[in-house]
Design a protein around this motif. Structure first.
Motif: not given
Length: 317
Positions: A290-299
């Motif tokens: 879940e954290t990776v998905r959230a980070l990728l959305r702003v990367a």
């Protein structure tokens, strides 16, 4: 040597080794250094585009061209992916000219295949010429410069390594070449940090030009223009940057990677840490996901791999 238009003697008195100098980019670099007053060791095995065969002709022709113009050059036929061959580069420079100032690691060839069709020999051959063929000349040149520095003769050593856009972004059908060229980038960063204390600067270029290695891949876009037009893909367009990096004028520039193509020079900024979340404790697999998905959305999205099918690039979101 008769100078070319714009020549200023930037490398007067410097001794430069160029590997793979018989054709393409290496030939252009050797001639450009000589035009700026450098004494050149022209290294080339004269192999085919896939590393087959051997001929002293290409290196000899480049050296003869330099000599005919009033410059100084010697031929070296050492295999730069062997200890003896790499050592012979330093020996040739010292025997002919009494010093070594700049090393341009340029030699290479291709064995292109899709990953599932790539043989172990294809992998090993490309790793050998590109990655090992950068490491060994760099190692032996650096050992010479370290000895000079320890003897109180601190050099103004310069190394220019040759990577590729394939090493920066990847390239479909070139997994061996891309991996080797990416390795050269890491080698450049480490060498720049380790050798600075001895007066040595190490940088890398990622060039794009019309050579034997690129003529099949870019046959349509790299055709030479008509008479009088700017030849955007000529290898000679890359050489001015290489000559400057190999001169004392580049003082203070080290550990950098530059793209060079046509009339464009770009400073590559490499890997930088992007969005981060630190919970101060261990994640569960689901929480990590879940954290990776959230980070990728702003990367930032990665650059497109060369040769990739049109459409959205990799994201994983």
């Amino acid at each position: 040597m008769t100078t070319t238009v714009g020549s200023t003697g930037l490398c007067a008195g410097r001794v430069v080794v160029v590997t793979g100098a018989g054709r393409g980019l290496g030939r252009a670099h050797a001639l450009a250094f000589a035009a700026e007053g450098a004494k050149v060791v022209v290294n080339d095995l004269g192999v085919g585009p896939a590393g087959d065969g051997n001929s002293p002709g290409p290196a000899r022709e480049v050296a003869e061209e330099i000599l005919a113009a009033g410059g100084e050059a010697v031929v070296n036929g050492g295999d730069i992916a062997t200890t003896d061959g790499a050592t012979s580069l330093v020996t040739a420079a010292l025997d002919a000219f009494g010093r070594l100032d700049t090393l341009v690691n340029n030699a290479g060839f291709l064995r292109d295949r899709m990953l599932v069709n790539l043989t172990e020999d294809d992998w090993d051959a490309v790793m050998r010429v590109h990655l090992k063929g950068h490491f060994l000349p760099l190692k032996h040149a650096a050992a010479h410069w370290r000895a000079e520095a320890r003897a109180g003769r601190t050099p103004t050593g310069r190394v220019i390594n040759t990577s590729s856009g394939a090493g920066l972004l990847g390239s479909v059908g070139q997994s061996n070449y891309a991996a080797a060229k990416a390795g050269i980038l890491a080698l450049t960063l480490v060498a720049a940090e380790e050798l600075g204390r001895y007066g040595v600067q190490v940088n890398a270029i990622a060039p794009a030009a019309r050579t034997r290695m690129t003529e099949q891949t870019f046959a349509e876009t790299m055709a030479a223009p008509g008479a009088g037009a700017f030849d955007a893909m000529a290898p000679e367009n890359v050489s001015p940057l290489v000559v400057w990096l190999g001169s004392t004028a580049s003082e203070g520039v080290t550990g950098r990677v530059f793209e060079a193509e046509a009339g464009r020079i770009t400073v590559m900024e490499g890997w930088h840490r992007g969005p981060t979340t630190d919970r101060g404790a261990r994640w569960t697999p689901g929480e990590a996901g879940e954290t990776v998905r959230a980070l990728l959305r702003v990367a930032k999205a990665p650059g497109a791999v060369y040769g990739a099918a049109p459409g959205p690039g990799p994201s994983g979101v």
